[in-house]
Design a protein around this motif. Structure first.
Motif, PDB file in Angstrom:
ATOM      1  N   MET A 157      -9.652  64.842  99.339  1.00  0.00           N
ATOM      2  CA  MET A 157      -8.591  65.665  98.754  1.00  0.00           C
ATOM      3  C   MET A 157      -9.122  66.431  97.553  1.00  0.00           C
ATOM      4  SD  MET A 157      -5.213  63.223  98.950  1.00  0.00           S
ATOM      5  CE  MET A 157      -4.106  64.635  99.103  1.00  0.00           C
ATOM      6  N   SER A 158      -8.389  67.475  97.183  1.00  0.00           N
ATOM      7  CA  SER A 158      -8.706  68.237  95.984  1.00  0.00           C
ATOM      8  C   SER A 158      -7.474  69.001  95.565  1.00  0.00           C
ATOM      9  CB  SER A 158      -9.869  69.207  96.238  1.00  0.00           C
ATOM     10  OG  SER A 158      -9.407  70.396  96.837  1.00  0.00           O
ATOM     11  N   LEU A 159      -7.598  69.732  94.452  1.00  0.00           N
ATOM     12  CA  LEU A 159      -6.482  70.564  93.991  1.00  0.00           C
ATOM     13  C   LEU A 159      -6.190  71.716  94.943  1.00  0.00           C
ATOM     14  CD1 LEU A 159      -7.097  70.772  90.135  1.00  0.00           C
ATOM     15  CD2 LEU A 159      -5.445  69.358  91.353  1.00  0.00           C
ATOM     16  N   ASN A 311      -9.524  62.364  88.808  1.00  0.00           N
ATOM     17  CA  ASN A 311     -10.683  63.073  88.274  1.00  0.00           C
ATOM     18  C   ASN A 311     -11.557  63.569  89.414  1.00  0.00           C
ATOM     19  OD1 ASN A 311     -10.080  62.547  85.496  1.00  0.00           O
ATOM     20  ND2 ASN A 311     -10.836  60.464  85.788  1.00  0.00           N
ATOM     21  N   GLU A 312     -12.010  64.791  89.325  1.00  0.00           N
ATOM     22  CA  GLU A 312     -12.902  65.331  90.344  1.00  0.00           C
ATOM     23  C   GLU A 312     -14.206  64.529  90.383  1.00  0.00           C
ATOM     24  OE1 GLU A 312     -13.550  69.472  89.808  1.00  0.00           O
ATOM     25  OE2 GLU A 312     -11.518  70.052  90.411  1.00  0.00           O
ATOM     26  N   PHE A 337     -11.847  62.327  95.756  1.00  0.00           N
ATOM     27  CA  PHE A 337     -11.220  63.496  95.142  1.00  0.00           C
ATOM     28  C   PHE A 337     -12.339  64.418  94.660  1.00  0.00           C
ATOM     29  CE2 PHE A 337      -8.897  66.082  92.098  1.00  0.00           C
ATOM     30  CZ  PHE A 337      -7.744  66.342  92.818  1.00  0.00           C
ATOM     31  N   VAL A 338     -12.424  65.591  95.274  1.00  0.00           N
ATOM     32  CA  VAL A 338     -13.564  66.482  95.048  1.00  0.00           C
ATOM     33  C   VAL A 338     -13.091  67.792  94.432  1.00  0.00           C
ATOM     34  CG1 VAL A 338     -14.800  65.446  96.984  1.00  0.00           C
ATOM     35  CG2 VAL A 338     -13.410  67.495  97.371  1.00  0.00           C
ATOM     36  N   SER A 339     -14.055  68.605  94.034  1.00  0.00           N
ATOM     37  CA  SER A 339     -13.741  69.922  93.477  1.00  0.00           C
ATOM     38  C   SER A 339     -13.214  70.832  94.576  1.00  0.00           C
ATOM     39  CB  SER A 339     -14.991  70.540  92.850  1.00  0.00           C
ATOM     40  OG  SER A 339     -15.950  70.827  93.864  1.00  0.00           O
ATOM     41  N   GLN A 340     -12.607  71.940  94.172  1.00  0.00           N
ATOM     42  CA  GLN A 340     -12.107  72.890  95.166  1.00  0.00           C
ATOM     43  C   GLN A 340     -13.253  73.505  95.961  1.00  0.00           C
ATOM     44  OE1 GLN A 340      -8.649  75.376  93.859  1.00  0.00           O
ATOM     45  NE2 GLN A 340      -9.102  74.488  91.845  1.00  0.00           N
ATOM     46  N   GLU A 341     -14.385  73.706  95.315  1.00  0.00           N
ATOM     47  CA  GLU A 341     -15.535  74.258  96.020  1.00  0.00           C
ATOM     48  C   GLU A 341     -16.042  73.272  97.087  1.00  0.00           C
ATOM     49  OE1 GLU A 341     -14.907  76.155  92.214  1.00  0.00           O
ATOM     50  OE2 GLU A 341     -15.233  74.045  92.735  1.00  0.00           O
ATOM     51  N   ALA A 342     -16.130  71.995  96.720  1.00  0.00           N
ATOM     52  CA  ALA A 342     -16.583  70.989  97.674  1.00  0.00           C
ATOM     53  C   ALA A 342     -15.579  70.837  98.809  1.00  0.00           C
ATOM     54  CB  ALA A 342     -16.796  69.651  96.967  1.00  0.00           C
ATOM     55  N   TYR A 343     -14.318  71.006  98.490  1.00  0.00           N
ATOM     56  CA  TYR A 343     -13.289  70.878  99.534  1.00  0.00           C
ATOM     57  C   TYR A 343     -13.384  72.036 100.523  1.00  0.00           C
ATOM     58  CZ  TYR A 343      -8.761  69.825 101.647  1.00  0.00           C
ATOM     59  OH  TYR A 343      -7.763  69.507 102.538  1.00  0.00           O
TER      60      TYR A 343
END
Length: 393
Positions: A157-159, A311-312, A337-343
């Motif tokens: 998941m991510s933002l 936390n990312e 929980f990853v960054s938007q770029e990783a997602y």
């Protein structure tokens, strides 16, 4: 009101009288034999593990008095102890029921000291009246169901996920992978619990907490407020993993709160102090927020402050246990929980699987078996050593 005041003054008078006495500890005794083996957690709970001090001077203990015992707890073959304490009010029978003991483990308790404390009505603090450094030890074990299978699932998941109910992140769990090892024919024959961080069963999982966890992985409530199960205000919900009633799906969530952005509000989001009970056990929670531009698709942009507590780059875990026929299967779920770029990179490697039956969108596992009809979202399907990431738009 007069009755309450009279009770208060009687208690206060008892405290004054007690202060004229001297407490004598004597030699304490355990309620169980050293080396006792309990067949299950119910038998252990029924035995009520207690350390009793004899109080030979008949020191008067009132509801304003507490006897507290600090102890080191060794679990299984651990050489480093967990530091805990047990207490009793208006009594010298100290019950060790604050810690959630679990089935399938060996325990050794070594007390490191005890005190008699009194509530100070003038300062609303606790005063230590008498202390003792005698050490007492007890060992016991609690049998449990045989662990016959461990299932691992995960979600990412991510933002980037702005609506977690519309775009669901989930893991499919084949019910046969639970029922077959247990020798059960249906989930009606199986007891299901959420596991507390120490491995003990949380009987309130489905009907009280429903999968929300604090920063330390403990069960909590999404919206806070009084937690009657733990006896203190609920610690902040950080993430959630929810096992559905048919036990074929684990859904992943993170705390996510939106409100329209006010440029005049303070940037700092304070956590505050959550009550005064068990304050030292409160987990350290991260309070994050971003200003989010929301485009309605027609060129209209509204700014929101989006608050979250994950936390990312961090993983969050939860476990469940299924019990039948003196056997158990444990399901461990991990949310990355990853960054938007990783997602976005993750999404690029996901395959869309669409059924041709009636034009409906559905997903299949690697053996071509259609999975339950689920809402839009992402699932990581595992079959043997192979992994396939699928989603339904």
């Amino acid at each position: 009101m007069r009755k309450h005041l009279l009770t208060f003054f009687i208690a206060l008078a008892s405290v004054v009288s007690a202060n004229a006495q001297t407490f004598e500890w004597g030699t304490a005794t355990w309620s169980i034999e050293d080396g006792t083996v309990f067949e299950n957690i119910d038998e252990f709970n029924g035995a009520q593990l207690t350390l009793s001090y004899p109080n030979p001077a008949n020191y008067v203990l009132t509801p304003l008095h507490m006897v507290a015992v600090a102890y080191d707890l060794y679990i299984d073959d651990a050489t480093e102890p967990i530091q805990e304490f047990a207490s009793a009010r208006a009594s010298t029978d100290v019950f060790f029921d604050d810690y959630d003991f679990a089935e399938g483990h060996k325990y050794k308790i070594v007390t490191t000291g005890a005190v008699v404390a009194q509530v100070n009505l003038a300062t609303f603090t606790t005063d230590t009246l008498f202390s003792n450094s005698d050490s007492y030890q007890i060992s016991f074990s609690i049998k449990g169901p045989e662990l016959v299978e461990t299932i691992e699932v995960e979600g990412i998941m991510s933002l980037s996920i702005t609506d977690q109910e519309w775009w669901v992140t989930y893991s499919y769990v084949d019910p046969a992978s639970i029922l077959t090892p247990l020798g059960a024919s249906s989930m009606d024959e199986v007891r299901v619990y959420g596991l507390n961080p120490n491995g003990s069963y949380n009987e309130h999982y489905m009907d009280y907490y429903y999968g929300w966890h604090d920063a330390d992985g403990g069960f909590t409530t999404w919206g806070g407020g009084w937690d009657s199960y733990n006896g203190h205000n609920a610690y902040p919900a950080v993430y959630g993993m929810q096992l559905n009633e048919t036990c074929d799906t684990v859904k992943y969530y993170f705390y996510d709160y939106w409100r329209e952005y006010d440029p005049n509000e303070e940037e700092e989001i304070g956590g505050g102090v959550i009550g005064s009970v068990n304050r030292r056990f409160a987990p350290e929670t991260t309070y994050n927020s971003v200003i989010w531009d929301w485009d309605d698709g027609e060129g209209n942009v509204t700014q929101y402050r989006r608050s979250y507590r994950v936390n990312e780059g961090q993983d969050y875990k939860a476990s469940f246990i299924f019990i039948a026929n003196q056997k158990s299967v444990q399901l461990n779920a991990t949310m990355h929980f990853v960054s938007q770029e990783a997602y976005e990179e993750f999404i690029s490697g996901v395959n869309k699987v669409v059924s041709n039956d009636n034009g409906e969108e559905a997903i299949y596992d690697l053996n071509g078996v259609r999975l339950p009809a689920l809402r839009k979202g992402i699932n990581i399907v595992k079959s043997g050593n192979s992994v396939k990431k699928v989603y339904v738009k």
